[in-house]
Scaffold this motif. Structure first.
Motif, PDB file in Angstrom:
ATOM      1  N   LYS A 207      -0.711  17.407   0.515  1.00 16.00           N
ATOM      2  CA  LYS A 207      -1.517  18.187   1.448  1.00 16.00           C
ATOM      3  C   LYS A 207      -1.198  19.680   1.309  1.00 16.00           C
ATOM      4  O   LYS A 207      -0.100  20.050   0.888  1.00 16.00           O
ATOM      5  CB  LYS A 207      -1.217  17.724   2.882  1.00 16.00           C
ATOM      6  N   PRO A 208      -2.126  20.521   1.705  1.00 21.03           N
ATOM      7  CA  PRO A 208      -1.859  21.967   1.706  1.00 21.03           C
ATOM      8  C   PRO A 208      -0.592  22.278   2.521  1.00 21.03           C
ATOM      9  O   PRO A 208      -0.382  21.699   3.588  1.00 21.03           O
ATOM     10  CB  PRO A 208      -3.109  22.548   2.373  1.00 21.03           C
ATOM     11  N   GLN A 209       0.219  23.145   1.996  1.00 19.53           N
ATOM     12  CA  GLN A 209       1.494  23.600   2.558  1.00 19.53           C
ATOM     13  C   GLN A 209       2.651  22.632   2.383  1.00 19.53           C
ATOM     14  O   GLN A 209       3.762  22.921   2.799  1.00 19.53           O
ATOM     15  CB  GLN A 209       1.344  24.017   4.034  1.00 19.53           C
ATOM     16  N   ASP A 210       2.400  21.481   1.733  1.00 17.86           N
ATOM     17  CA  ASP A 210       3.534  20.651   1.314  1.00 17.86           C
ATOM     18  C   ASP A 210       4.412  21.499   0.386  1.00 17.86           C
ATOM     19  O   ASP A 210       3.894  22.326  -0.370  1.00 17.86           O
ATOM     20  CB  ASP A 210       3.060  19.423   0.526  1.00 17.86           C
ATOM     21  N   VAL A 211       5.711  21.273   0.440  1.00 18.39           N
ATOM     22  CA  VAL A 211       6.603  21.929  -0.523  1.00 18.39           C
ATOM     23  C   VAL A 211       7.178  20.850  -1.427  1.00 18.39           C
ATOM     24  O   VAL A 211       7.722  19.848  -0.947  1.00 18.39           O
ATOM     25  CB  VAL A 211       7.723  22.726   0.173  1.00 18.39           C
ATOM     26  N   ILE A 212       7.022  21.042  -2.712  1.00 18.59           N
ATOM     27  CA  ILE A 212       7.479  20.045  -3.676  1.00 18.59           C
ATOM     28  C   ILE A 212       8.540  20.657  -4.591  1.00 18.59           C
ATOM     29  O   ILE A 212       8.610  21.873  -4.756  1.00 18.59           O
ATOM     30  CB  ILE A 212       6.298  19.526  -4.524  1.00 18.59           C
TER      31      ILE A 212
ATOM     32  N   VAL B  53       7.789  24.549  -5.043  1.00 20.29           N
ATOM     33  CA  VAL B  53       6.447  25.134  -5.006  1.00 20.29           C
ATOM     34  C   VAL B  53       5.770  24.773  -3.686  1.00 20.29           C
ATOM     35  O   VAL B  53       5.765  23.603  -3.275  1.00 20.29           O
ATOM     36  CB  VAL B  53       5.568  24.617  -6.172  1.00 20.29           C
ATOM     37  N   GLU B  54       5.229  25.801  -3.041  1.00 21.90           N
ATOM     38  CA  GLU B  54       4.402  25.546  -1.858  1.00 21.90           C
ATOM     39  C   GLU B  54       2.971  25.281  -2.344  1.00 21.90           C
ATOM     40  O   GLU B  54       2.380  26.096  -3.056  1.00 21.90           O
ATOM     41  CB  GLU B  54       4.414  26.766  -0.931  1.00 21.90           C
ATOM     42  N   VAL B  55       2.442  24.128  -1.938  1.00 16.98           N
ATOM     43  CA  VAL B  55       1.084  23.769  -2.358  1.00 16.98           C
ATOM     44  C   VAL B  55       0.095  24.479  -1.438  1.00 16.98           C
ATOM     45  O   VAL B  55      -0.163  24.042  -0.322  1.00 16.98           O
ATOM     46  CB  VAL B  55       0.868  22.246  -2.284  1.00 16.98           C
ATOM     47  N   VAL B  56      -0.404  25.608  -1.878  1.00 16.02           N
ATOM     48  CA  VAL B  56      -1.423  26.306  -1.092  1.00 16.02           C
ATOM     49  C   VAL B  56      -2.756  25.591  -1.252  1.00 16.02           C
ATOM     50  O   VAL B  56      -3.487  25.383  -0.303  1.00 16.02           O
ATOM     51  CB  VAL B  56      -1.533  27.786  -1.529  1.00 16.02           C
ATOM     52  N   SER B  57      -3.039  25.193  -2.482  1.00 14.18           N
ATOM     53  CA  SER B  57      -4.277  24.454  -2.728  1.00 14.18           C
ATOM     54  C   SER B  57      -4.000  23.203  -3.553  1.00 14.18           C
ATOM     55  O   SER B  57      -3.403  23.272  -4.623  1.00 14.18           O
ATOM     56  CB  SER B  57      -5.282  25.321  -3.480  1.00 14.18           C
ATOM     57  N   THR B  58      -4.469  22.069  -3.032  1.00 10.60           N
ATOM     58  CA  THR B  58      -4.325  20.821  -3.800  1.00 10.60           C
ATOM     59  C   THR B  58      -5.286  20.808  -4.990  1.00 10.60           C
ATOM     60  O   THR B  58      -5.218  19.928  -5.835  1.00 10.60           O
ATOM     61  CB  THR B  58      -4.613  19.593  -2.921  1.00 10.60           C
ATOM     62  N   ASP B  59      -6.188  21.807  -5.020  1.00 11.90           N
ATOM     63  CA  ASP B  59      -7.115  21.903  -6.158  1.00 11.90           C
ATOM     64  C   ASP B  59      -6.513  22.710  -7.309  1.00 11.90           C
ATOM     65  O   ASP B  59      -7.074  22.760  -8.390  1.00 11.90           O
ATOM     66  CB  ASP B  59      -8.436  22.529  -5.688  1.00 11.90           C
ATOM     67  N   ALA B  60      -5.380  23.343  -7.071  1.00 18.86           N
ATOM     68  CA  ALA B  60      -4.676  24.016  -8.177  1.00 18.86           C
ATOM     69  C   ALA B  60      -3.626  23.035  -8.704  1.00 18.86           C
ATOM     70  O   ALA B  60      -2.425  23.303  -8.689  1.00 18.86           O
ATOM     71  CB  ALA B  60      -4.052  25.314  -7.704  1.00 18.86           C
ATOM     72  N   GLU B  61      -4.127  21.854  -9.116  1.00 19.66           N
ATOM     73  CA  GLU B  61      -3.249  20.740  -9.504  1.00 19.66           C
ATOM     74  C   GLU B  61      -2.815  20.808 -10.955  1.00 19.66           C
ATOM     75  O   GLU B  61      -1.744  20.312 -11.312  1.00 19.66           O
ATOM     76  CB  GLU B  61      -3.941  19.402  -9.218  1.00 19.66           C
ATOM     77  N   GLY B  62      -3.664  21.446 -11.782  1.00 18.96           N
ATOM     78  CA  GLY B  62      -3.366  21.463 -13.225  1.00 18.96           C
ATOM     79  C   GLY B  62      -2.006  22.082 -13.501  1.00 18.96           C
ATOM     80  O   GLY B  62      -1.187  21.534 -14.239  1.00 18.96           O
ATOM     81  N   ARG B  63      -1.756  23.218 -12.855  1.00 13.84           N
ATOM     82  CA  ARG B  63      -0.496  23.928 -13.093  1.00 13.84           C
ATOM     83  C   ARG B  63       0.707  23.123 -12.609  1.00 13.84           C
ATOM     84  O   ARG B  63       1.812  23.282 -13.121  1.00 13.84           O
ATOM     85  CB  ARG B  63      -0.555  25.321 -12.447  1.00 13.84           C
TER      86      ARG B  63
ATOM     87  N   ALA C 294       8.904  28.447  -0.229  1.00 13.42           N
ATOM     88  CA  ALA C 294       9.332  27.891  -1.518  1.00 13.42           C
ATOM     89  C   ALA C 294       9.549  29.020  -2.526  1.00 13.42           C
ATOM     90  O   ALA C 294       9.288  30.184  -2.226  1.00 13.42           O
ATOM     91  CB  ALA C 294       8.266  26.920  -2.038  1.00 13.42           C
ATOM     92  N   ASP C 295      10.019  28.655  -3.739  1.00 15.02           N
ATOM     93  CA  ASP C 295      10.251  29.670  -4.778  1.00 15.02           C
ATOM     94  C   ASP C 295       8.952  30.373  -5.161  1.00 15.02           C
ATOM     95  O   ASP C 295       8.936  31.554  -5.461  1.00 15.02           O
ATOM     96  CB  ASP C 295      10.870  29.023  -6.028  1.00 15.02           C
ATOM     97  N   LEU C 296       7.882  29.610  -5.204  1.00 19.70           N
ATOM     98  CA  LEU C 296       6.567  30.220  -5.433  1.00 19.70           C
ATOM     99  C   LEU C 296       5.486  29.305  -4.899  1.00 19.70           C
ATOM    100  O   LEU C 296       5.752  28.151  -4.550  1.00 19.70           O
ATOM    101  CB  LEU C 296       6.333  30.571  -6.913  1.00 19.70           C
TER     102      LEU C 296
END
Ligand code: BES
Ligand code: MN
Ligand code: ZN
Length: 461
Positions: A300-305, A313-323, A402-404
């Motif tokens: 989900k958005p804002q999950d930190v992985i 990494v803070e997931v700002v967008s789950t659609d920026a999945e490729g990176r 997160a770190d980024l």
């Protein structure tokens, strides 16, 4: 496709430069001087019926235009343009072309490759794909190697396109892993696959996070081609999102997102070509593969992985999945010891906005490595344009948690921001090129293109 020393009474394809006269034997046999009636302008096709003077029906004269304006790039265009005129089993006559403009072996290699790629069609599911027409090359000079290379390249590119064009229900991560295993077996390449359990063990938190919303487990596919003794292995990495819905940042329109694994398919095509020509090189092919979907377990958005590198990494967008899947693949490639990396990825819509379906976005962390690649693109007749990496782009990915973060929102330069995200996982002494093929990997109407396969092969061999 093979070479014959003498025409075998099939209809003939006769390419001819503007400056050239038609072989006098042909004129004598036809008993009519057609020199003035044949249009030799580039791409012109003149069909001359033989009316019983030959044991075959017609000769297709193909205008090559002026010698000085000719190139392999033009030859590729030409073969694609005339492919609708080419019937089953014709004889391509080339001896009269000589070697002064481009060598006959180069001419034949490029012709055969383009012949094969220009007849490719997306397969109707449940029907066999249309076979490629056979072509015999009539020549007295040695061409076996040129024909072999043209065939290996053409078939390798079509193979990648075939995988890419498959709908996502028929090209799942599991099926892609099977395809890679089949390829490895057929071409005697080492094959390993990191299953979900091994990915968990390796703490590959990027790919695992993206995979959470899918019913099908993720894989990291690894092919190892060793044909250069103890030399270090380079690595080619391909984004393998078999379908990108966007995740909880759901795309408004996800039509076309079956193509989000084109980078991965290209890697398989590249490995197949390298093995097919027995290139003297050592290369890892690495494909992180998963769907990006939504369900009750999805990230989900804002999950930190925590990625395999240890970076959070803070997931700002789950659609920026490729990176997120690529950063783990980059870390893994470096763990395997590779210090030269190329990745291919349908990474950003921003790259499509900037360059359309004409140029691939090229990023490099090292000028020398980029110049090598520039030469490779030139030799391969493929178009790429260098776009910038810059600390200022990376600065936009600062996160409080997160770190980024994986996306900067919409400040522009999305292709560069994505590339800078990836670069932060590349170690100092590693040479790295990132190819954003979001615009070039598939084309409206014709489907997958196999973009950048030839350039990367050129680089690796
Ligand atoms: N697979 C897409 C990029 C893409 C878009 C490929 C159009 C081909 C055609 C990628 O995963 C994506 O969704 N990127 C986002 C990133 C954004 C959320 C930072 C994009 O480009 O909008
Ligand atoms: Mn996406
Ligand atoms: Zn994507």
């Amino acid at each position: 496709m093979k070479q014959l020393n003498k025409a075998d009474n099939k209809n003939i394809i006769y390419p001819i430069f503007e400056e050239q006269k038609i072989d006098s034997k042909i004129i004598d046999t036809l008993q009519f001087d057609i020199n003035d009636t044949i249009n030799r302008n580039f791409g012109e096709v003149t069909k001359v019926y033989t009316l019983g003077k030959y044991p075959f029906t017609f000769i297709l004269f193909i205008g090559l235009g002026k010698k000085e304006a000719f190139s392999t790039a033009k030859l590729r265009k030409l073969v694609a343009k005339i492919s609708c005129h080419v019937q089953e089993h014709m004889n391509l006559v080339i001896d009269h072309l000589g070697d002064d403009v481009i060598s006959r072996s180069t001419f034949v290699r490029v012709w055969v490759e383009s012949h094969i790629t220009s007849q490719y069609q997306e397969q109707k599911i449940g029907h066999d794909p249309k076979p490629i027409t056979d072509l015999d090359i009539i020549s007295s000079v040695y061409l076996d190697r040129a024909i072999k290379f043209g065939t290996v390249y053409g078939e390798g590119i079509n193979y990648a396109r075939r995988l890419s064009d498959m709908p996502s229900n028929l090209m799942t991560p599991a099926i892609m892993a099977e395809e890679a295993a089949k390829l490895a077996k057929e071409y005697d390449i080492e094959y390993m696959v990191l299953s979900k359990a091994s990915l968990e063990e390796m703490k590959a938190g990027g790919i695992l996070a993206v995979n959470q919303g899918s019913q099908i487990p993720a894989y990291m596919i690894v092919l190892k081609y060793t044909h250069n003794g103890n030399a270090e292995h380079q690595a080619v990495i391909g984004k393998g999102i078999t379908f990108d819905s966007g995740g909880y940042n759901l795309k408004g329109n996800s039509y076309g997102m079956k193509y989000d694994m084109c980078g991965g398919a290209d890697v398989l095509g590249i490995m197949r070509i390298l093995a097919g020509i027995q290139a003297k090189t050592n290369v890892y092919g690495i494909i992180p593969v998963t769907e990006n979907l939504v369900n009750g377990k999805a990230y989900k958005p804002q999950d930190v992985i925590t990625t395999m590198s240890g970076k959070t990494v803070e997931v700002v967008s789950t659609d920026a999945e490729g990176r997120l899947i690529l950063c783990d693949a980059i870390t893994y490639a470096q763990k395997l010891g590779a210090t030269r990396l190329i990745d291919l990825a349908t990474l950003t819509g921003a790259c499509v906005n900037a360059l359309g379906d004409v140029y691939t976005g090229v990023f490099a962390n090292d000028d020398e490595y980029y110049h090598e690649f520039e030469q490779a693109m030139k030799a391969a007749d493929e178009k790429g344009w260098r776009l910038p990496l810059d600390q200022a782009y990376l600065d936009k990915l600062k996160s409080n948690s997160a770190d980024l973060k994986n996306s900067a929102g919409k400040p522009g330069a999305g292709a560069s921001i994505a590339a800078n995200f990836l670069e932060s996982f590349v170690e100092k002494d590693t040479q790295w090129i990132h190819l954003d093929i979001a615009g070039t990997a598939d084309q409206d109407g014709t489907g997958a293109t196999g973009a950048m396969i030839r350039s990367v092969v050129e680089m690796m061999k």
